[in-house]
Design an enzyme around this catalytic site. Structure first.
Site, PDB file in Angstrom:
ATOM      1  N   ARG A   1      10.083   5.649  -3.140  1.00  0.00           N
ATOM      2  CA  ARG A   1      10.257   6.414  -4.164  1.00  0.00           C
ATOM      3  C   ARG A   1      11.927   6.781  -3.954  1.00  0.00           C
ATOM      4  NH1 ARG A   1       5.884   9.907  -2.560  1.00  0.00           N
ATOM      5  NH2 ARG A   1       4.159   9.181  -3.450  1.00  0.00           N
TER       6      ARG A   1
ATOM      7  N   ARG B   1      -0.054   5.462  16.162  1.00  0.00           N
ATOM      8  CA  ARG B   1      -0.003   6.987  15.483  1.00  0.00           C
ATOM      9  C   ARG B   1      -0.724   8.015  16.617  1.00  0.00           C
ATOM     10  NH1 ARG B   1      -2.518   5.206   9.603  1.00  0.00           N
ATOM     11  NH2 ARG B   1      -4.351   4.147  10.691  1.00  0.00           N
TER      12      ARG B   1
ATOM     13  N   ARG C   1       1.024  -1.216  -0.041  1.00  0.00           N
ATOM     14  CA  ARG C   1       0.022  -0.106  -0.105  1.00  0.00           C
ATOM     15  C   ARG C   1       0.788   1.396  -0.003  1.00  0.00           C
ATOM     16  NH1 ARG C   1      -5.262   0.180   1.706  1.00  0.00           N
ATOM     17  NH2 ARG C   1      -4.857   1.866   3.340  1.00  0.00           N
TER      18      ARG C   1
ATOM     19  N   GLU D   1      -3.977   6.275  18.400  1.00  0.00           N
ATOM     20  CA  GLU D   1      -4.445   5.084  18.104  1.00  0.00           C
ATOM     21  C   GLU D   1      -3.831   3.771  18.619  1.00  0.00           C
ATOM     22  OE1 GLU D   1      -5.443   6.202  13.847  1.00  0.00           O
ATOM     23  OE2 GLU D   1      -5.028   4.034  13.561  1.00  0.00           O
TER      24      GLU D   1
ATOM     25  N   TYR E   1      -9.872  -4.770   2.414  1.00  0.00           N
ATOM     26  CA  TYR E   1      -9.126  -3.609   2.784  1.00  0.00           C
ATOM     27  C   TYR E   1      -9.230  -2.407   1.977  1.00  0.00           C
ATOM     28  CZ  TYR E   1      -4.878  -1.464   5.711  1.00  0.00           C
ATOM     29  OH  TYR E   1      -4.317  -0.699   6.226  1.00  0.00           O
TER      30      TYR E   1
ATOM     31  N   ARG F   1      -9.176  -6.716  13.034  1.00  0.00           N
ATOM     32  CA  ARG F   1      -8.335  -6.072  13.927  1.00  0.00           C
ATOM     33  C   ARG F   1      -9.212  -4.838  14.269  1.00  0.00           C
ATOM     34  NH1 ARG F   1      -4.751  -7.436  17.518  1.00  0.00           N
ATOM     35  NH2 ARG F   1      -3.281  -5.908  17.696  1.00  0.00           N
TER      36      ARG F   1
ATOM     37  N   ASP G   1     -10.047   1.373   0.641  1.00  0.00           N
ATOM     38  CA  ASP G   1     -10.129   2.795   0.931  1.00  0.00           C
ATOM     39  C   ASP G   1     -11.331   3.274   0.589  1.00  0.00           C
ATOM     40  OD1 ASP G   1      -7.580   2.969   2.298  1.00  0.00           O
ATOM     41  OD2 ASP G   1      -6.507   3.114   0.320  1.00  0.00           O
TER      42      ASP G   1
HETATM   43  P1  FAD Z   1     -18.226   1.499   7.313  1.00  0.00           P
HETATM   44  O1  FAD Z   1     -17.789   2.855   6.937  1.00  0.00           O
HETATM   45  O2  FAD Z   1     -17.843   0.291   8.194  1.00  0.00           O
HETATM   46  O3  FAD Z   1     -19.842   1.266   7.332  1.00  0.00           O
HETATM   47  C1  FAD Z   1     -20.512   0.155   7.784  1.00  0.00           C
HETATM   48  C2  FAD Z   1     -21.768   0.802   8.767  1.00  0.00           C
HETATM   49  O4  FAD Z   1     -22.510  -0.361   9.085  1.00  0.00           O
HETATM   50  C3  FAD Z   1     -21.149   1.361   9.968  1.00  0.00           C
HETATM   51  O5  FAD Z   1     -21.820   2.261  10.304  1.00  0.00           O
HETATM   52  C4  FAD Z   1     -21.784   0.099  10.860  1.00  0.00           C
HETATM   53  O6  FAD Z   1     -22.400   0.743  12.211  1.00  0.00           O
HETATM   54  C5  FAD Z   1     -23.106  -0.457   9.957  1.00  0.00           C
HETATM   55  N1  FAD Z   1     -23.216  -1.658  10.806  1.00  0.00           N
HETATM   56  C6  FAD Z   1     -22.644  -2.967  10.562  1.00  0.00           C
HETATM   57  N2  FAD Z   1     -23.474  -3.893  11.013  1.00  0.00           N
HETATM   58  C7  FAD Z   1     -24.755  -3.356  11.268  1.00  0.00           C
HETATM   59  C8  FAD Z   1     -26.006  -4.071  11.539  1.00  0.00           C
HETATM   60  N3  FAD Z   1     -26.187  -5.244  11.908  1.00  0.00           N
HETATM   61  N4  FAD Z   1     -26.946  -3.320  11.917  1.00  0.00           N
HETATM   62  C9  FAD Z   1     -26.972  -1.941  11.515  1.00  0.00           C
HETATM   63  N5  FAD Z   1     -25.821  -1.225  11.130  1.00  0.00           N
HETATM   64  C10 FAD Z   1     -24.636  -2.104  11.138  1.00  0.00           C
HETATM   65  N6  FAD Z   1      -9.838   5.090   3.613  1.00  0.00           N
HETATM   66  C11 FAD Z   1      -9.200   5.930   2.881  1.00  0.00           C
HETATM   67  O7  FAD Z   1      -9.540   6.350   1.604  1.00  0.00           O
HETATM   68  N7  FAD Z   1      -8.208   6.875   3.467  1.00  0.00           N
HETATM   69  C12 FAD Z   1      -7.877   6.806   4.773  1.00  0.00           C
HETATM   70  O8  FAD Z   1      -6.987   7.511   5.100  1.00  0.00           O
HETATM   71  C13 FAD Z   1      -8.481   5.895   5.445  1.00  0.00           C
HETATM   72  N8  FAD Z   1      -7.988   5.777   6.818  1.00  0.00           N
HETATM   73  C14 FAD Z   1      -8.586   4.846   7.433  1.00  0.00           C
HETATM   74  C15 FAD Z   1      -8.272   4.730   8.917  1.00  0.00           C
HETATM   75  C16 FAD Z   1      -8.993   3.740   9.703  1.00  0.00           C
HETATM   76  C17 FAD Z   1      -8.520   3.682  11.116  1.00  0.00           C
HETATM   77  C18 FAD Z   1      -9.931   2.833   9.216  1.00  0.00           C
HETATM   78  C19 FAD Z   1     -10.396   1.807  10.037  1.00  0.00           C
HETATM   79  C20 FAD Z   1     -10.214   2.911   7.936  1.00  0.00           C
HETATM   80  C21 FAD Z   1      -9.862   3.807   6.875  1.00  0.00           C
HETATM   81  N9  FAD Z   1     -10.135   3.956   5.744  1.00  0.00           N
HETATM   82  C22 FAD Z   1      -9.600   5.045   4.905  1.00  0.00           C
HETATM   83  C23 FAD Z   1     -11.153   3.062   5.039  1.00  0.00           C
HETATM   84  C24 FAD Z   1     -12.368   3.724   5.002  1.00  0.00           C
HETATM   85  O9  FAD Z   1     -12.875   4.130   6.670  1.00  0.00           O
HETATM   86  C25 FAD Z   1     -13.562   2.788   4.636  1.00  0.00           C
HETATM   87  O10 FAD Z   1     -13.001   2.307   3.202  1.00  0.00           O
HETATM   88  C26 FAD Z   1     -14.923   3.182   4.569  1.00  0.00           C
HETATM   89  O11 FAD Z   1     -15.258   4.217   5.366  1.00  0.00           O
HETATM   90  C27 FAD Z   1     -15.876   2.095   4.419  1.00  0.00           C
HETATM   91  O12 FAD Z   1     -17.040   2.240   4.337  1.00  0.00           O
HETATM   92  P2  FAD Z   1     -18.112   1.024   4.439  1.00  0.00           P
HETATM   93  O13 FAD Z   1     -19.561   1.648   4.003  1.00  0.00           O
HETATM   94  O14 FAD Z   1     -17.786   0.082   3.520  1.00  0.00           O
HETATM   95  O15 FAD Z   1     -18.020   0.687   5.923  1.00  0.00           O
HETATM   96  N1  UDP Z   2       3.333   0.539   8.034  1.00  0.00           N
HETATM   97  C1  UDP Z   2       4.410   0.548   8.804  1.00  0.00           C
HETATM   98  N2  UDP Z   2       5.017   1.459   9.397  1.00  0.00           N
HETATM   99  C2  UDP Z   2       4.518   2.763   9.307  1.00  0.00           C
HETATM  100  C3  UDP Z   2       3.277   2.757   8.447  1.00  0.00           C
HETATM  101  C4  UDP Z   2       2.943   1.619   7.839  1.00  0.00           C
HETATM  102  O1  UDP Z   2       5.151  -0.502   8.852  1.00  0.00           O
HETATM  103  O2  UDP Z   2       4.916   3.623   9.666  1.00  0.00           O
HETATM  104  C5  UDP Z   2       2.736  -0.731   7.334  1.00  0.00           C
HETATM  105  C6  UDP Z   2       1.963  -1.611   8.307  1.00  0.00           C
HETATM  106  O3  UDP Z   2       1.968  -2.767   7.967  1.00  0.00           O
HETATM  107  C7  UDP Z   2       0.608  -0.897   7.947  1.00  0.00           C
HETATM  108  C8  UDP Z   2       0.649  -1.069   6.387  1.00  0.00           C
HETATM  109  O4  UDP Z   2       2.051  -0.272   6.343  1.00  0.00           O
HETATM  110  O5  UDP Z   2      -0.405  -1.698   8.468  1.00  0.00           O
HETATM  111  C9  UDP Z   2      -0.314   0.064   5.599  1.00  0.00           C
HETATM  112  O6  UDP Z   2      -0.170   1.344   6.025  1.00  0.00           O
HETATM  113  P1  UDP Z   2      -1.501   2.334   6.052  1.00  0.00           P
HETATM  114  O7  UDP Z   2      -0.899   3.600   6.422  1.00  0.00           O
HETATM  115  O8  UDP Z   2      -1.768   2.221   4.466  1.00  0.00           O
HETATM  116  O9  UDP Z   2      -2.406   1.932   7.006  1.00  0.00           O
HETATM  117  P2  UDP Z   2      -3.835   2.428   7.289  1.00  0.00           P
HETATM  118  O10 UDP Z   2      -3.991   3.718   7.403  1.00  0.00           O
HETATM  119  O11 UDP Z   2      -5.030   1.662   6.694  1.00  0.00           O
HETATM  120  O12 UDP Z   2      -3.955   1.843   8.973  1.00  0.00           O
END
Ligand code: FAD
Ligand code: UDP
Length: 372
Positions: A176, A280, A172, A300, A348, A249, A350
């Site tokens: 560079r 982080r 991911r 986090e 996984y 996780r 985005d």
């Molecule tokens: P979700 O956002 O998980 O929505 C699913 C919804 O369903 C939730 O609100 C949940 O409460 C609801 N639900 C589940 N089961 C039930 C049930 N039984 N009844 C009623 N409701 C229910 N993406 C990026 O592009 N850039 C980023 O920087 C980025 N950072 C991230 C950092 C973290 C820590 C995490 C966890 C994810 C990150 N993502 C990022 C990914 C991004 O959050 C997801 O791709 C996107 O929000 C997923 O949308 P979704 O609708 O699939 O799921």
């Molecule tokens: N990662 C790492 N060191 C860092 C940042 C990321 O080893 O400082 C690795 C780690 O395995 C992580 C993966 O790169 O799960 C993807 O990172 P990303 O920032 O995309 O994770 P997310 O924002 O989805 O948690």
């Protein structure tokens, strides 16, 4: 006649994009969510003038112009570029792995010398075809970067050895040989001005929404409400875990308000040592170039998933992907239920990928069910 055409379980991006498209063609949708707010993981909490990314840093990035234009039609985006820092010991490194990082670690500023150094380390490690995250990481950046910036972070993030993790996770991150700290290679990037809730509100405008409702706890009641169901929750829970639970996780977020205007000088700072329990620290105001006199930070902490916790990350190793395929097989046979999003697709994804996948699926859904 049922009160709704489509019931959408989950108000995250997948469910909201689906609801928006159906509403545009005049279909009656009910969106439900078990949380107390809409938006899923992109939800922002507005506190003292700062939009906090409630469920971890969310930076929107895509190379797809159509997806970018789509989100910008609901809310304008700012020019934020993610350039996280990594701290190990008392040293600061730039991410992703680029000439700045290599210079900070080895004092080398010639890209050719850096490539030679990495090649030497890969050779010494004896890796030709990488089979897991550890081998993949070493083959991309060598053993020094792996030890300092990857191993500790990854093992605390995922709660298992890098040898037991799939290689794609580390791919991911760009590698560079230029002095470029942009965490993403995508053409478009930014944060919605005014926060992600504006995107959710735009998508769900005119759609009925019920919060604090768990579909799985009221399955019969909600199933009778609509002709079709779109389910975006965990797929194993939908099928009563009949083949066994999928691994996820989880995370714990610890928030702190500080009476300083600038705590760490950057939106995201990673702590790569395993002995530090969080991965982080986010300083939310920097996502929006905030000038408030105070600041809010979030630490986090990764943690094992167990029932009752949010399943943030699917663990896409071979065993879990196989298990998922069994659930997927059942899902493919459903005639009135669509499964999608990060949890039901067990991918996984985005944000841009969730949006693109929902837009494709809803077009197919409309063509199949509502075309003349
Ligand atoms: P979700 O956002 O998980 O929505 C699913 C919804 O369903 C939730 O609100 C949940 O409460 C609801 N639900 C589940 N089961 C039930 C049930 N039984 N009844 C009623 N409701 C229910 N993406 C990026 O592009 N850039 C980023 O920087 C980025 N950072 C991230 C950092 C973290 C820590 C995490 C966890 C994810 C990150 N993502 C990022 C990914 C991004 O959050 C997801 O791709 C996107 O929000 C997923 O949308 P979704 O609708 O699939 O799921
Ligand atoms: N990662 C790492 N060191 C860092 C940042 C990321 O080893 O400082 C690795 C780690 O395995 C992580 C993966 O790169 O799960 C993807 O990172 P990303 O920032 O995309 O994770 P997310 O924002 O989805 O948690």
């Amino acid at each position: 006649m049922r009160p709704y055409d489509v019931l959408i379980v989950g108000s995250g991006l997948y469910g909201s994009v689906f609801a928006h498209a159906l509403r545009q063609i005049g279909k009656r949708c009910l969106v439900i969510d078990r949380r107390s707010h809409a938006g899923g993981n992109i939800y922002c909490t507005h506190k003292e003038g700062i939009d906090m990314h409630t469920y971890g840093a969310h930076i929107f990035h895509t190379s797809d112009k159509d997806t970018w234009d789509f989100v910008n039609s609901f809310v304008p985006f700012n020019h934020f570029i993610n350039s996280p820092l990594a701290i190990h010991g008392n040293k600061v490194y730039n991410l992703p792995f680029n000439m700045n990082t290599f210079y900070q670690l080895w004092g080398l500023r010639d890209p050719e010398q850096v490539k030679l150094k990495i090649a030497e380390q890969v050779k010494r490690a004896g890796i030709s075809k990488p089979h897991n995250l550890e081998e993949q990481a070493i083959s991309l950046v060598g053993t020094d970067i792996y030890e300092v910036l990857i191993k500790g972070y990854t093992e605390k993030q995922w709660g298992r050895s890098c040898k037991e993790l799939p290689a794609f996770i580390i791919k991911r991150l760009p590698v560079r040989f230029t002095f470029d700290n942009n965490y993403f290679d995508d053409r478009y990037q930014g944060i919605p001005i005014g926060g992600y809730n504006r995107l959710t509100e735009g998508l769900l405008q005119g759609v009925d929404l019920q919060l604090n409702r768990d579909f799985l706890a009221e399955r019969d009641y909600f199933s009778a409400m609509a002709d079709h169901i779109v389910y975006t929750g965990p797929i194993d829970a939908f099928y009563h875990f009949k083949f066994g639970p999928l691994a996820y996780r989880s995370l714990r977020f610890e928030e702190e308000r500080l009476a300083t205007d600038n705590f760490q000088g950057n939106a995201v700072v990673n702590y790569t040592e395993k002995s530090i329990p969080f991965t982080r620290i986010l300083e939310h105001k920097h996502f929006a170039f905030g000038t408030q006199a105070h600041t809010i930070i979030t630490r986090e902490y990764p943690q094992a998933w167990q029932p009752g916790l949010e399943p943030y990350y699917p663990v896409n190793d071979e065993a879990n992907n196989k298990l998922f395929a069994q659930y997927r097989h059942l899902a493919d046979q459903e005639t009135r239920i669509v499964f999608g999003g990060r949890l039901a697709d067990y991918k996984y994804y985005d944000m841009h990928q969730v949006i693109a996948s929902a837009r494709v699926r809803v077009r197919q859904f409309i063509a199949k069910n509502y075309s003349l």
